[in-house]
Design a protein around this motif. Structure first.
Motif, mmCIF file in Angstrom:
data_model
loop_
_atom_site.group_PDB
_atom_site.id
_atom_site.type_symbol
_atom_site.label_atom_id
_atom_site.label_comp_id
_atom_site.label_asym_id
_atom_site.label_seq_id
_atom_site.Cartn_x
_atom_site.Cartn_y
_atom_site.Cartn_z
ATOM 1 N N TYR A 64 -0.942 4.230 -7.792
ATOM 2 C CA TYR A 64 -0.055 3.100 -7.528
ATOM 3 C C TYR A 64 -0.509 1.860 -8.282
ATOM 4 C CZ TYR A 64 1.967 5.859 -3.759
ATOM 5 O OH TYR A 64 2.604 6.848 -3.047
ATOM 6 N N SER A 65 0.466 1.026 -8.646
ATOM 7 C CA SER A 65 0.153 -0.255 -9.276
ATOM 8 C C SER A 65 -0.009 -1.349 -8.234
ATOM 9 C CB SER A 65 1.254 -0.636 -10.270
ATOM 10 O OG SER A 65 2.506 -0.712 -9.620
ATOM 11 N N SER A 66 0.475 -1.096 -7.032
ATOM 12 C CA SER A 66 0.295 -2.011 -5.912
ATOM 13 C C SER A 66 0.302 -1.177 -4.632
ATOM 14 C CB SER A 66 1.405 -3.072 -5.875
ATOM 15 O OG SER A 66 2.679 -2.464 -5.726
ATOM 16 N N TRP A 67 -0.154 -1.792 -3.548
ATOM 17 C CA TRP A 67 -0.227 -1.046 -2.287
ATOM 18 C C TRP A 67 0.001 -2.018 -1.143
ATOM 19 C CZ3 TRP A 67 0.319 3.785 -1.236
ATOM 20 C CH2 TRP A 67 -0.066 4.316 -0.006
ATOM 21 N N GLY A 68 0.975 -1.665 -0.301
ATOM 22 C CA GLY A 68 1.298 -2.568 0.782
ATOM 23 C C GLY A 68 2.096 -1.873 1.860
ATOM 24 N N ILE A 69 2.713 -2.668 2.699
ATOM 25 C CA ILE A 69 3.397 -2.142 3.872
ATOM 26 C C ILE A 69 4.519 -1.183 3.501
ATOM 27 C CG2 ILE A 69 4.944 -4.148 4.035
ATOM 28 C CD1 ILE A 69 4.719 -3.826 7.125
ATOM 29 N N GLY A 70 5.263 -1.495 2.430
ATOM 30 C CA GLY A 70 6.334 -0.601 2.009
ATOM 31 C C GLY A 70 5.825 0.756 1.572
ATOM 32 N N PHE A 330 4.221 8.572 -18.784
ATOM 33 C CA PHE A 330 3.480 7.921 -17.707
ATOM 34 C C PHE A 330 2.319 7.094 -18.242
ATOM 35 C CE2 PHE A 330 -0.215 7.827 -14.931
ATOM 36 C CZ PHE A 330 0.299 7.123 -13.857
ATOM 37 N N ARG A 331 1.632 7.613 -19.245
ATOM 38 C CA ARG A 331 0.484 6.871 -19.783
ATOM 39 C C ARG A 331 0.882 5.449 -20.160
ATOM 40 N NH1 ARG A 331 -1.518 4.717 -24.013
ATOM 41 N NH2 ARG A 331 0.317 5.247 -25.255
ATOM 42 N N PHE A 332 2.033 5.325 -20.809
ATOM 43 C CA PHE A 332 2.434 3.979 -21.234
ATOM 44 C C PHE A 332 3.089 3.200 -20.099
ATOM 45 C CE2 PHE A 332 5.306 0.849 -23.058
ATOM 46 C CZ PHE A 332 4.396 0.107 -23.792
ATOM 47 N N THR A 333 4.140 3.779 -19.507
ATOM 48 C CA THR A 333 4.881 3.020 -18.496
ATOM 49 C C THR A 333 4.105 2.859 -17.202
ATOM 50 O OG1 THR A 333 6.016 5.001 -17.672
ATOM 51 C CG2 THR A 333 7.095 3.785 -19.448
ATOM 52 N N GLY A 334 3.309 3.849 -16.846
ATOM 53 C CA GLY A 334 2.571 3.795 -15.591
ATOM 54 C C GLY A 334 1.226 3.111 -15.706
ATOM 55 N N THR A 335 0.470 3.452 -16.769
ATOM 56 C CA THR A 335 -0.898 2.932 -16.899
ATOM 57 C C THR A 335 -0.954 1.651 -17.720
ATOM 58 O OG1 THR A 335 -1.804 5.168 -16.693
ATOM 59 C CG2 THR A 335 -3.242 3.487 -17.639
ATOM 60 N N ARG A 340 -1.500 1.838 -13.262
ATOM 61 C CA ARG A 340 -1.722 3.012 -12.415
ATOM 62 C C ARG A 340 -2.686 3.971 -13.102
ATOM 63 N NH1 ARG A 340 4.223 4.977 -11.618
ATOM 64 N NH2 ARG A 340 3.172 6.725 -10.569
ATOM 65 N N LYS A 341 -3.543 4.585 -12.321
ATOM 66 C CA LYS A 341 -4.592 5.437 -12.881
ATOM 67 C C LYS A 341 -4.185 6.902 -12.970
ATOM 68 C CE LYS A 341 -7.021 1.688 -12.759
ATOM 69 N NZ LYS A 341 -7.124 0.848 -13.977
ATOM 70 N N GLU A 342 -3.247 7.304 -12.143
ATOM 71 C CA GLU A 342 -2.792 8.698 -12.162
ATOM 72 C C GLU A 342 -1.372 8.769 -11.629
ATOM 73 O OE1 GLU A 342 -4.373 10.360 -7.855
ATOM 74 O OE2 GLU A 342 -5.812 10.290 -9.516
ATOM 75 N N HIS A 625 -1.300 -5.747 -1.925
ATOM 76 C CA HIS A 625 -1.949 -6.342 -3.094
ATOM 77 C C HIS A 625 -1.600 -5.509 -4.315
ATOM 78 C CE1 HIS A 625 -5.818 -3.780 -2.221
ATOM 79 N NE2 HIS A 625 -4.838 -3.367 -1.447
ATOM 80 N N ALA A 626 -1.813 -6.076 -5.513
ATOM 81 C CA ALA A 626 -1.350 -5.451 -6.753
ATOM 82 C C ALA A 626 -2.421 -5.530 -7.830
ATOM 83 C CB ALA A 626 -0.077 -6.139 -7.234
ATOM 84 N N ARG A 627 -2.346 -4.597 -8.759
ATOM 85 C CA ARG A 627 -3.245 -4.619 -9.909
ATOM 86 C C ARG A 627 -2.842 -5.763 -10.848
ATOM 87 N NH1 ARG A 627 -6.020 0.094 -9.409
ATOM 88 N NH2 ARG A 627 -4.906 1.877 -8.497
ATOM 89 N N ASN A 628 -3.797 -6.214 -11.654
ATOM 90 C CA ASN A 628 -3.518 -7.309 -12.577
ATOM 91 C C ASN A 628 -2.403 -6.964 -13.556
ATOM 92 O OD1 ASN A 628 -5.483 -8.841 -11.381
ATOM 93 N ND2 ASN A 628 -7.017 -8.568 -12.987
ATOM 94 N N GLU A 629 -2.370 -5.720 -14.021
ATOM 95 C CA GLU A 629 -1.317 -5.325 -14.956
ATOM 96 C C GLU A 629 0.057 -5.469 -14.308
ATOM 97 O OE1 GLU A 629 -4.933 -2.670 -15.916
ATOM 98 O OE2 GLU A 629 -3.959 -3.524 -14.140
#
Length: 680
Positions: A64-70, A330-335, A340-342, A625-629
């Motif tokens: 995930y690029s962020s993680w929260g209640i949703g 995924f490597r480009f759009t996700g990471t 996102r790491k995986e 919270h979310a990753r910097n990217e």
């Protein structure tokens, strides 16, 4: 046109209801107390105080690029949808039944052996069409035709309500043509954006074209062609904040005038290719973009355009093809873009795709099992409680004239709420799925959905239609329909039974953060320009409009001063509508909450007063919270401010917040009274 409150996530449904609060609420079962970080002063960073305990205990998972209640709710609901899909897959249901369609789609997405055997074969007919292009007119034909199967390129068209005549459905053309998130990614020179752009240009593009079947040399040359076309088109794409002016983005013209605007494009032929019938006039959102398209068709070679169209086709479908294309996508759009790491497990990705394509079909099965009819009335009652509170606010405004107030009240009274789930479901009888090809299912479904939209042209607006599924953690306001959509899933609080949630938390989490927020969108900088019938029309006196703009500019300035990462500031103008809706929802929610028995009794729960719990309930809606990217991408592309600012900034403008938590001058969130923003 929809104004979306939150980034949409696949989630589910629960009944929160307007239940009477119960005492006592145990510490472990308290939806707000357990997340508090007592090491943070509420007046320094309320978001961190309210949610910091949870954030410390819940790092962002690799997928995930962020993680929260949703996300937490989403995981629970994916499990429920997984069961629905597995049962459908094993049901041996009759062809054409909803169960067969769901089961076969899910099966095809999980059949990775078939995906590897197929490679890019599901796209072969479309690739051949691109390869056969010989002229600019051929390229336009290919772009128009492929758009009906979900490939977005330099033509971006659809059927929607006429902003100045909301009862009419009309063809609308918008800017597009890009693969990076927006125009800024092609021109900003900061290190973060430059790194993304360089990867896209020299790594991602040639790799994807090579995986599509081209040799290395041809793929490298094709990547250069794609990038130079996209950069050319990006220069004529409007900035994020400029897309929020409804008048500037409304340019109605006849098809003849459109042909004059772009003499190299025969739009009558284009609309025929797009299966749009009897088009007499169109709304062109950004005319300068289509002038640029007309120039680009003459400037770049046919081979350049073939590479561009091949790229757009492959990238639009990479997630539904073989492993190599899927992983590079995924490597480009996700990471690279989102950090996102995986990837998510395959079954979750297939569910998310299915939910996007036939979510209402899943929703029918979902609400039958998980959402009782009584819930619709409960939420409808809460909508009316908020409407009453908003009415009181309008009547008491000291800056608005009586004439404008009356029209504002007329509009407020006319807002139609859609609560829980549709009364009439979409008809999926003509949608076909099978177990042979995942990409084939996606292409057919996209074309099916496209034709549903295209066939609205010239027909009455269907006000019963929903733009969201019941299992979506989101909500919206439609200016053209003057309606709010409140999917049932939006109100769930994970891990807590509905009956255990007290009214204070409910009014912060549901009434303010969702219902009041969406109603306020009807009166934000953009929504206020539409009248009670959903038409773009000046209904404010010039003096009232000027006073509103001055107050709104104070909010723009507040958010412009917010630094998120490095030198990245929030774009106060682009995010203004959401920020106004947040501030309005909080203020209206307070008025509605003060009418409840819990507020009037004033008893504490776990040491927290009712008003303190109200603010904690609101903050719970932005838990995460979310990753910097991801944050950097959000600042450049999203009209929503980061969640922590959507709590701290409007709270700093709210007098009741200062009173509830004894905020004093010198606390970091303190704002002098004369600098606090009050609009509604």
């Amino acid at each position: 046109m929809f104004t979306i409150k939150k980034i949409a996530l696949l989630v589910g449904v629960a009944v929160l209801g307007l239940c009477a609060y119960q005492l006592p609420i145990s510490l472990g079962n308290d939806p707000v107390y357990k997340d508090i970080d007592p090491t943070v002063k509420p007046g320094d960073d309320f978001f961190a105080y309210a949610n910091g305990g949870w954030i410390k205990r819940n790092p962002i998972p690799a997928a995930y690029s962020s993680w929260g209640i949703g996300n937490v709710v989403g995981e629970e609901i994916r499990d429920r949808l997984k069961k629905i899909n597995e049962d459908a897959m094993n049901a041996n249901a009759p062809v054409g039944s909803n169960t067969q369609k769901i089961g076969d789609f899910y099966y095809s997405g999980l059949d990775t052996l078939a995906l590897e055997r197929e490679g890019v074969n599901p796209l072969q007919a479309q690739l051949t069409l691109i390869d056969q292009a010989r002229t600019a007119a051929d390229i336009v034909h290919v772009a128009a035709y492929l758009s009906t199967y979900g490939t977005r390129s330099f033509i971006s068209a659809g059927v929607g309500q006429d902003a100045k005549n909301s009862s009419k459905m009309i063809v609308q053309l918008r800017q597009g043509g890009l693969s990076l998130p927006n125009r800024d990614y092609y021109f900003k020179t900061d290190a973060r954006t430059s790194k993304i752009r360089n990867d896209f240009q020299t790594n991602h593009l040639p790799t994807m074209l090579k995986l599509s079947g081209w040799d290395g040399q041809k793929a490298a040359k094709g990547a250069e062609s794609v990038y130079k076309i996209e950069k050319f088109l990006a220069d004529s794409n409007r900035r994020l904040e400029d897309m929020r002016d409804p008048y500037r983005n409304y340019n109605k013209m006849t098809v003849a005038k459109l042909n004059e605007l772009t003499p190299g494009i025969n739009w009558s032929t284009v609309f025929k290719d797009m299966e749009l019938k009897a088009v007499d006039s169109v709304i062109v959102g950004q005319p300068e973009y289509y002038r640029a398209v007309n120039t680009a068709l003459k400037t770049f070679t046919i081979d350049d355009w073939k590479a561009y169209m091949r790229w757009k086709l492959i990238s639009s479908n990479a997630a539904y093809l073989n492993k190599a294309l899927d992983e590079e996508n995924f490597r480009f759009t996700g990471t690279v873009l989102a950090g996102r790491k995986e990837q998510l497990p395959r079954w979750k990705r297939v569910l998310d795709t299915e939910n996007g394509i036939m979510g209402e079909l899943l929703g029918q099965l979902f609400v039958k099992e998980y959402f009782p009819l009584a819930a619709k009335k409960r939420y409808a009652d809460m909508v009316e409680a908020m409407r009453i509170a908003y009415r009181e606010h309008i009547e008491k405004l000291d800056w608005m004239s009586a004439a404008t107030k009356q029209k504002a009240l007329t509009k407020l009274n006319a807002i139609q709420p859609k609560v829980g789930y549709p009364d009439k479901w979409k008809d999926f009888s003509t949608l076909q799925t099978d177990r042979k090809s995942y990409a084939g299912n996606v292409l057919r479904a996209r074309h099916w959905a496209y034709l549903i939209n295209a066939n609205k042209l010239g027909k009455p607006v269907d006000h019963t239609e929903w733009g969201m599924t019941p299992q979506t953690y989101n909500a919206s306001y439609s200016p053209s329909n003057n309606e709010i959509t409140l999917p049932a899933a939006q109100f769930i609080i994970p891990g807590v039974k509905d009956a255990d949630v007290d009214d204070a938390v409910v009014y912060g989490y549901a009434a303010a953060s969702t219902i009041g927020h969406e109603i306020t969108h009807g009166f934000d900088d953009q929504g206020r320009q539409f009248d009670a019938k959903g038409n773009l029309k000046a209904w404010w006196t010039p003096q009232d409009s000027a006073k509103f703009t001055a107050r709104a500019q104070m909010l723009v300035n507040q958010f412009n001063n917010c630094v998120v990462l490095d030198s990245l500031h929030v774009n106060g103008k682009a995010t203004l509508g959401e920020n106004i809706a947040d501030l309005g929802g909080i203020a209206i929610g307070i008025t509605a909450f003060k009418k409840t028995a819990q507020y009037k009794e004033g008893k504490t729960i776990n040491g927290l007063t009712p008003m303190q719990r109200y603010f904690l309930g609101y903050a719970l809606g932005w838990l995460g919270h979310a990753r910097n990217e991801s944050l950097a991408n959000q600042i450049l592309t999203d009209v929503h401010s980061p969640g922590f600012l959507r709590v701290n900034v409007p709270f700093s403008d709210t007098p009741e917040f200062y009173e509830a938590f004894k905020i004093k001058k010198g606390d970091k969130m303190w704002v002098d009274a004369d600098k606090r923003v009050k609009i509604w």
